[in-house]
Every structure is written in C-alpha cells, then in structure tokens.
Design a protein around this motif. Structure first.
Motif, PDB file in Angstrom:
ATOM      1  N   GLU A 192      62.810  41.711  28.776  1.00  0.00           N
ATOM      2  CA  GLU A 192      64.257  41.625  28.616  1.00  0.00           C
ATOM      3  C   GLU A 192      64.551  40.492  27.629  1.00  0.00           C
ATOM      4  N   VAL A 193      65.630  40.607  26.889  1.00  0.00           N
ATOM      5  CA  VAL A 193      66.083  39.539  25.999  1.00  0.00           C
ATOM      6  C   VAL A 193      67.503  39.205  26.422  1.00  0.00           C
ATOM      7  N   ARG A 194      67.707  37.947  26.834  1.00  0.00           N
ATOM      8  CA  ARG A 194      69.013  37.522  27.347  1.00  0.00           C
ATOM      9  C   ARG A 194      69.399  36.166  26.752  1.00  0.00           C
ATOM     10  N   PHE A 195      70.694  35.885  26.768  1.00  0.00           N
ATOM     11  CA  PHE A 195      71.199  34.606  26.283  1.00  0.00           C
ATOM     12  C   PHE A 195      71.179  33.587  27.414  1.00  0.00           C
ATOM     13  N   ALA A 196      70.711  32.389  27.107  1.00  0.00           N
ATOM     14  CA  ALA A 196      70.692  31.311  28.095  1.00  0.00           C
ATOM     15  C   ALA A 196      72.084  30.716  28.288  1.00  0.00           C
ATOM     16  N   ASP A 197      72.932  30.809  27.247  1.00  0.00           N
ATOM     17  CA  ASP A 197      74.278  30.243  27.337  1.00  0.00           C
ATOM     18  C   ASP A 197      75.193  30.916  26.321  1.00  0.00           C
ATOM     19  N   ALA A 198      76.461  30.577  26.398  1.00  0.00           N
ATOM     20  CA  ALA A 198      77.465  31.182  25.513  1.00  0.00           C
ATOM     21  C   ALA A 198      77.260  30.776  24.052  1.00  0.00           C
ATOM     22  N   ALA A 199      76.794  29.553  23.822  1.00  0.00           N
ATOM     23  CA  ALA A 199      76.585  29.087  22.445  1.00  0.00           C
ATOM     24  C   ALA A 199      75.501  29.908  21.745  1.00  0.00           C
ATOM     25  N   SER A 200      74.450  30.245  22.460  1.00  0.00           N
ATOM     26  CA  SER A 200      73.390  31.051  21.852  1.00  0.00           C
ATOM     27  C   SER A 200      73.883  32.469  21.572  1.00  0.00           C
ATOM     28  N   ALA A 201      74.751  32.995  22.427  1.00  0.00           N
ATOM     29  CA  ALA A 201      75.324  34.331  22.199  1.00  0.00           C
ATOM     30  C   ALA A 201      76.201  34.333  20.946  1.00  0.00           C
ATOM     31  N   LYS A 202      76.998  33.296  20.793  1.00  0.00           N
ATOM     32  CA  LYS A 202      77.861  33.188  19.610  1.00  0.00           C
ATOM     33  C   LYS A 202      77.016  33.009  18.344  1.00  0.00           C
ATOM     34  N   GLY A 203      75.986  32.175  18.435  1.00  0.00           N
ATOM     35  CA  GLY A 203      75.094  31.977  17.294  1.00  0.00           C
ATOM     36  C   GLY A 203      74.375  33.259  16.895  1.00  0.00           C
ATOM     37  N   TRP A 204      74.002  34.055  17.900  1.00  0.00           N
ATOM     38  CA  TRP A 204      73.352  35.346  17.650  1.00  0.00           C
ATOM     39  C   TRP A 204      74.265  36.247  16.822  1.00  0.00           C
ATOM     40  N   GLU A 205      75.534  36.308  17.199  1.00  0.00           N
ATOM     41  CA  GLU A 205      76.489  37.150  16.469  1.00  0.00           C
ATOM     42  C   GLU A 205      76.625  36.680  15.022  1.00  0.00           C
ATOM     43  N   ASN A 206      76.697  35.373  14.815  1.00  0.00           N
ATOM     44  CA  ASN A 206      76.793  34.845  13.447  1.00  0.00           C
ATOM     45  C   ASN A 206      75.537  35.169  12.646  1.00  0.00           C
ATOM     46  N   LEU A 207      74.386  35.002  13.269  1.00  0.00           N
ATOM     47  CA  LEU A 207      73.121  35.294  12.595  1.00  0.00           C
ATOM     48  C   LEU A 207      73.018  36.777  12.267  1.00  0.00           C
ATOM     49  N   ALA A 208      73.425  37.615  13.192  1.00  0.00           N
ATOM     50  CA  ALA A 208      73.365  39.068  12.979  1.00  0.00           C
ATOM     51  C   ALA A 208      74.280  39.498  11.835  1.00  0.00           C
ATOM     52  N   GLN A 209      75.404  38.838  11.666  1.00  0.00           N
ATOM     53  CA  GLN A 209      76.308  39.162  10.556  1.00  0.00           C
ATOM     54  C   GLN A 209      75.681  38.814   9.214  1.00  0.00           C
ATOM     55  N   GLN A 210      74.900  37.752   9.167  1.00  0.00           N
ATOM     56  CA  GLN A 210      74.307  37.306   7.912  1.00  0.00           C
ATOM     57  C   GLN A 210      72.978  37.974   7.599  1.00  0.00           C
ATOM     58  N   ALA A 211      72.223  38.321   8.628  1.00  0.00           N
ATOM     59  CA  ALA A 211      70.882  38.878   8.410  1.00  0.00           C
ATOM     60  C   ALA A 211      70.608  39.951   9.468  1.00  0.00           C
ATOM     61  N   ARG A 212      71.315  41.048   9.364  1.00  0.00           N
ATOM     62  CA  ARG A 212      71.275  42.111  10.370  1.00  0.00           C
ATOM     63  C   ARG A 212      69.856  42.635  10.623  1.00  0.00           C
ATOM     64  N   GLU A 213      69.163  43.048   9.575  1.00  0.00           N
ATOM     65  CA  GLU A 213      67.810  43.626   9.720  1.00  0.00           C
ATOM     66  C   GLU A 213      66.826  42.627  10.310  1.00  0.00           C
ATOM     67  N   ASN A 214      66.842  41.405   9.792  1.00  0.00           N
ATOM     68  CA  ASN A 214      65.913  40.380  10.275  1.00  0.00           C
ATOM     69  C   ASN A 214      66.193  40.005  11.728  1.00  0.00           C
ATOM     70  N   THR A 215      67.466  39.985  12.113  1.00  0.00           N
ATOM     71  CA  THR A 215      67.811  39.690  13.497  1.00  0.00           C
ATOM     72  C   THR A 215      67.302  40.809  14.409  1.00  0.00           C
ATOM     73  N   TYR A 216      67.443  42.037  13.969  1.00  0.00           N
ATOM     74  CA  TYR A 216      66.931  43.172  14.741  1.00  0.00           C
ATOM     75  C   TYR A 216      65.407  43.087  14.887  1.00  0.00           C
ATOM     76  N   ARG A 217      64.712  42.753  13.803  1.00  0.00           N
ATOM     77  CA  ARG A 217      63.248  42.619  13.876  1.00  0.00           C
ATOM     78  C   ARG A 217      62.844  41.500  14.841  1.00  0.00           C
TER      79      ARG A 217
END
Length: 118
Positions: free
Chosen positions: A19-44
C-alpha cells in the motif's frame, strides 16, 4: 487523510504489492504539486513504492537515506526511510513499514527537502 468528494480513487494493493499512503496532510499536498510538475515520473515512483519499495540494487535515484534520516517512526513502528528522486530537485521520502506492507510518504515535493541541507 480521508478521501473526499472529487478526490482520485486509489486502487487497493494486490496481494503481492505494498500500500502507498500519506503520513500527513503536508505530504499529500506536496504529492499533488509534484504530480502536476512531473506526472509520469511521479507515477513511476508510485509504481516503485508499490512493487519494490526496498530494492536490493539501490540507484542514485532510489536509495535508502543515511545517518539520522535512515529511520523514521510512524504509528509506533520504526521503519527504514527511503528516497526516490523524481526530478532534479523533486523528491519523495517514505517509510517502508514491513509489518503493514505500507509505504508511508513523509515528504513529497518539487523542491529539495530542507532536512538534507546541513
């Protein structure tokens, strides 16, 4: 973090995956920002955490953190802490919880984590 209306639905992990889960809200928000900038790499990176979160052959882009950052704790469980370099400065840090077979994302972001700036 409880899913809300409009959130993406994450598929449950098959029996041999983590399973892949967020430890906190800040990591979830950072994930969304990272996914917007590097969608393919975040998926990998998500696939790597899901299928091989503690690779025996570490690479410069996917490796265990060292020193005081080598371990972290989540829900009373001490775990190895790993890093995936998603972009030149974008990183994902996660705790590999072997008891729960869960990767707890502790940091995700398009900028380099400050904890390594010593």
């Amino acid at each position: 973090m409880t899913p809300a209306r409009g959130d993406r639905a994450a598929p449950p992990a098959p029996e041999d995956h983590w399973e892949v889960r967020f430890a906190d809200a800040a990591s979830a928000k950072g994930w969304e920002n990272l996914a917007q900038q590097a969608r393919e790499n975040t998926y990998r990176a998500w696939l790597a955490m899901r299928t091989d979160p503690r690779p025996t052959a570490e690479t410069p882009r996917h490796h265990r953190l060292k020193g005081s950052l080598a371990h972290g704790s989540h829900r009373g469980q001490t775990c190895e802490q790993w890093q995936i370099e998603v972009t030149g400065s974008g990183r994902i840090w996660y705790l590999a919880d072997g008891v729960r077979r869960t990767c707890w994302i502790t940091f995700a972001g398009a900028g380099h984590p400050r904890a390594t700036d010593r």
